[in-house]
Design an enzyme around this catalytic site. Sequence first.
Site, PDB file in Angstrom:
ATOM      1  CE  LYS A 255       2.765 -10.923  -1.315  1.00 61.80           C
ATOM      2  NZ  LYS A 255       3.650  -9.923  -2.061  1.00 61.80           N
ATOM      3  CD  GLU A 277       4.426  -3.410   1.452  1.00 59.76           C
ATOM      4  OE1 GLU A 277       4.512  -4.428   0.855  1.00 59.76           O
ATOM      5  OE2 GLU A 277       5.420  -3.464   2.419  1.00 59.76           O
ATOM      6  CB  SER A 543       0.830 -16.782  -5.663  1.00 61.35           C
ATOM      7  OG  SER A 543      -0.116 -16.036  -6.289  1.00 61.35           O
TER       8      SER A 543
END
Length: 562
Positions: A255, A277, A543
């Site tokens: 991210k 969010e 990830s």
Amino acid sequence: MDFEACEGMDSTFLGVLAGSALQLRKTMPRGSLVLSGLNERNRELVGNLGLDRLLTVDDTAKGAAKVDETTALATTSLSDDVVAAREVLEAHRNLIEADGGNATKFKDVINLCKLQLGENSPRICAQGRAHALFSNPICQSGDRRHIVFAPMATTGDASASATLDRFSLPDDAGHFGPYGGVYVPETLITALKELGEAYDVARKDEGYIKELRHHLKEFAGRPTELYFAERLTEHCGGAKIYLKREDLLHTGAHKINNAIGQALLAIRMGKKRIIAETGAGQHGVATAAVCAKFGLKCRVYMGAVDMERQALNVCRMRLMGAEVIGVEAGQKTLKEAINEAMRDWVTNVRETHYILGSALGSHPYPMMVRDFHRVIGLETKDQIIKAEGRLPDEMIACVGGGSNAIGFFFEFLQDPVRLIGVEAGGRGITRGDHAARFEGGKLGVLQGCKTYILQDADGQIELTHSVSAGLDYAAIGPEHAFYRDQGRVNFAYACDDEVMEVFQLVSRLEGIIPALESTHALVHGVKRAKEMGKDELLIINLSGRGDKDVSQVAKLLGVNAQ
């Protein structure tokens, strides 16, 4: 390195073989290429080309019935690429003339390969005749380029890549075929247009690109490693398994790539207040981190249920100065958090930028988030070629909204590699118990874009469930929906009980605790590795790391986490 001929092997395959030999003579000892199983006609063609001087012809294996799918890697200096490419083209020309002339094949070779310009080289599957898939196969690696000949996947999903142009999507209106677009209140239209224009300028600005790369390296910790999971490979007994270690990044997941990119855009646009969010908390933590670094005010919306199961990440966000707002509406998970963030943005649009965390929402977000995560696939391609001398046979990633997966897949969309996204199967594929959009989902519009959505007959959004907060969402990114329709990306799902089992398995075998989201990809990866051959390569995108999930897993397993 053996090339085994078979019944009906045609001149096109021999032409590719000729090109391979001409290139490989620079890097391999004479006689290290072995060609067997030739019939009389093909032996004559080999002699005419002088290939018998470049490789060993094995007379003992005439009539062999199977082609050995061998990958030939030639690494040449940048200045030699055009020369090597012309040699391949000339080899094709000689063979076609010797074969009575095949204008169609020769035309295809020129049009598809563009070898005379040194721009591309073919990836070949030697399965009786040469199947070629041509697109963008010369991969930059420092000051050298790799020309790769790799086996083409036998399944239809990889063959679909021959007609794809990944850079043509989305169109100017943000559509990926019937998916995507802009479906927002009028108040946000101007903000989205401003964002799109700012991004279009920034991505062409060398100063912006240089600054982004600097922060990705110095702050985020790129590049991440491509790790050979030796014990997991031995356990499965099949394909060689590699993990792309996005879990090693600062803040613990992929991210951060997107968060840095969008924060720099916000600064360029003069926006000093950031909202976001988060579901699993990883995007919230990444956003909080970049806001702390760049001195931006930060507010993160998070469903109350997710705050409870991801309490560690809530604490991390607050430590870095973010205001975390719990959302009590609806199911109290990611969908509701996005709703609240969009309400905030509508109210404060002039001074606020919304760092959306996944490859969904209204244009330009799906494109922009994809582009910020392309670094994952770019690194992976270079790393696997260095490690194995060829591309992988298959790649697997978990898919919620789809940011890690599209970044991982994008550089391989036009390559002969099987691509598989893994959704959340939850407690099973019954209504309200899962978040697998391609298992019962329908076309609809949710939170800014048209895509596959879990909804009832009246268009109301159905409840979802997953043990992983990051995959617990009713819609999927529009680009994934498009490539699924095209047959280019296939999708599977993993259920909660499987995820818990493999979470423990990987932790014990590799000493790596994966995020529950990433574990969905590992579940399917373990299944596929057992089905694949030992000569095949499988890469799974790890990830994120699982520190955030340890307390939740301990509770589910009935283990005392104290």
